[in-house]
Design a protein around this motif. Sequence first.
Motif, mmCIF file in Angstrom:
data_model
loop_
_atom_site.group_PDB
_atom_site.id
_atom_site.type_symbol
_atom_site.label_atom_id
_atom_site.label_comp_id
_atom_site.label_asym_id
_atom_site.label_seq_id
_atom_site.Cartn_x
_atom_site.Cartn_y
_atom_site.Cartn_z
ATOM 1 N N LEU A 101 0.666 -1.348 0.107
ATOM 2 C CA LEU A 101 -0.630 -0.085 -0.196
ATOM 3 C C LEU A 101 1.009 1.517 0.263
ATOM 4 C CD1 LEU A 101 -2.839 -1.419 2.426
ATOM 5 C CD2 LEU A 101 -3.128 -0.940 -0.055
ATOM 6 N N GLU A 102 2.147 1.367 0.787
ATOM 7 C CA GLU A 102 2.807 2.185 0.465
ATOM 8 C C GLU A 102 3.524 2.339 -0.298
ATOM 9 O OE1 GLU A 102 6.707 3.798 2.725
ATOM 10 O OE2 GLU A 102 6.213 2.284 3.021
ATOM 11 N N ARG A 103 3.860 1.875 -1.112
ATOM 12 C CA ARG A 103 4.296 1.566 -2.236
ATOM 13 C C ARG A 103 3.004 2.315 -3.695
ATOM 14 N NH1 ARG A 103 4.352 -1.365 -7.332
ATOM 15 N NH2 ARG A 103 2.554 -2.817 -6.222
ATOM 16 N N LEU A 104 2.352 2.220 -3.909
ATOM 17 C CA LEU A 104 0.618 2.614 -4.049
ATOM 18 C C LEU A 104 0.626 3.685 -3.884
ATOM 19 C CD1 LEU A 104 -0.577 -0.740 -4.306
ATOM 20 C CD2 LEU A 104 0.204 0.169 -6.364
ATOM 21 N N GLY A 105 1.055 3.832 -2.683
ATOM 22 C CA GLY A 105 0.397 5.506 -1.913
ATOM 23 C C GLY A 105 -0.801 5.820 -1.329
ATOM 24 N N LEU A 106 -0.871 4.215 -0.473
ATOM 25 C CA LEU A 106 -2.329 4.096 -0.072
ATOM 26 C C LEU A 106 -1.956 3.919 1.693
ATOM 27 C CD1 LEU A 106 -4.092 2.695 -2.889
ATOM 28 C CD2 LEU A 106 -4.696 5.326 -2.969
ATOM 29 N N SER A 107 -3.024 3.606 2.246
ATOM 30 C CA SER A 107 -2.850 3.359 3.181
ATOM 31 C C SER A 107 -3.921 2.893 4.020
ATOM 32 C CB SER A 107 -2.229 4.274 3.989
ATOM 33 O OG SER A 107 -2.701 4.282 5.759
ATOM 34 N N LEU A 108 -4.697 1.615 5.016
ATOM 35 C CA LEU A 108 -5.263 1.468 5.774
ATOM 36 C C LEU A 108 -5.789 2.564 7.125
ATOM 37 C CD1 LEU A 108 -4.784 -2.262 7.034
ATOM 38 C CD2 LEU A 108 -6.953 -1.160 5.113
ATOM 39 N N HIS A 109 -6.745 2.472 7.084
ATOM 40 C CA HIS A 109 -7.442 3.943 8.066
ATOM 41 C C HIS A 109 -6.072 3.684 9.803
ATOM 42 C CE1 HIS A 109 -9.303 6.846 10.352
ATOM 43 N NE2 HIS A 109 -9.973 5.829 11.388
ATOM 44 N N ASN A 110 -6.852 2.136 9.766
ATOM 45 C CA ASN A 110 -6.376 2.071 11.434
ATOM 46 C C ASN A 110 -5.953 0.822 10.843
ATOM 47 O OD1 ASN A 110 -5.510 2.531 14.087
ATOM 48 N ND2 ASN A 110 -7.878 2.741 14.973
ATOM 49 N N MET A 111 -4.767 0.072 12.308
ATOM 50 C CA MET A 111 -5.047 -1.289 12.311
ATOM 51 C C MET A 111 -3.978 -1.241 13.990
ATOM 52 S SD MET A 111 -0.716 -0.683 9.774
ATOM 53 C CE MET A 111 -2.365 0.641 9.118
#
Length: 441
Positions: A101-111
């Motif tokens: 996700l980091e490579r795609l410029g994205l993230s989960l909201h929380n974990m």
Amino acid sequence: MRSTSRTSPSWRNWSGLEQATGLEVVVPSGTDEVVAAVGSARAAGRRLKAAGTGHSFTGIARPVDHHLLPDRMRGIVAVDREAMTVTALAGTQLKVLNAELERLGLSLHNMGDIAEQTLAGAISTGTHGTGGRAAGLAAQVVGLELVTGTGEVVRATATENADVLDLARVGLGALGVLTTITFAVEPLFLLRAQERPLSWSDALAGFDDLTAQHDHVDMYWFPHSDRMLTKANTRVGTDLGAAEPLSRWRAWLDDELLSNGVFGAQTAALNLAPRAIPAANRFASRLLGPRTYTDVAHRVFTAERRVVFREMEYAVPRAAGLDVLRACRSAFERSGLSVSFPVEIRVAPADDVPLSTGFGRDSFYLAFHTHRRADHRAYFALLEPILRDHDGRPHWGKLHTLDAAQLAGRYPRFGDFLTLRERLDPDRVFTNPYLDRVLGG
């Protein structure tokens, strides 16, 4: 590529509390091979469990006859930037998803703070973080695919088999074998972490203000001491150029050497000299110093945990949380027990996932730990009645003693879950002793 099958002499979970022997291990590479494995187990009147990294402390994932190992079902399979969703194979580890996700410029909201689990295991047990709009991973799930106990492939979204999506987000592994999971995601963002020690009284007096002023708050109380470590994470936008991560040497010193190496050696040694634990805890808590850093979300949320431990965690209503914490400390200090691991304190907003510990109410989480070689039973048995008496809901993947009758009263939609289980797994292909206890036969 066809699935492989072999007989494994044993399976053991990460904590070492659960094990199984003489299993038939199947390693499928896709949904069709999962269907075949389920069909084979059902036809033989045997049971099948999908178990990934084994990070649950309970026997929720313990295989009985057939162990479906998802090692070849990993990776992202779809990205929808318009809908802001990402679909991944259910055997993907959280740490792999986070990196992709980091490579795609994205993230989960929380974990949560551990990222070793598979996606299927994490959502099925109700893994959660602290604070935010959605604390639990399951509350971020907007679609999934699973293979039922009758071999049917069910795809579930808000518009297709919505009842399955509703209940299977925390499905305990009782409804089917998850093959893909779709998460709502957002642009990659930064968190500023502010860590500092406080006294017990200052931490509790300022707790409500702290959680109101920051997006995500963790606290750790060191038994036998009057000290807390607080970690307050605040969102600071999506400009990655503003990151100020820990230096490599400081990260190694704090998180590798001290939190894993020194802490692991100390707690292992204290098992042999329990009378030294109170003084050691008080000394260690006084060594804690403040630190502030800013990094991409998953690097702040998660940490390496190589010191093996046992854990019990309950969610109590948020309004009662501080009183329950005080009651637990009082009972502990009267008991004469010695415990070397800190108690973790988190809060979470209510969610709409029927078997989530946060369903329908804001929650206050209390997590109790011991070293793997320490006897956890007296400690957990001392505190569990306090947590239960305050309408506590145990984390499905962490140690507790509740059964189906006791759990039914804590979850308003428990009966709906059992009804769906009857429909999707009428022959109980996916059951095991833990599920027999918490759901009934």
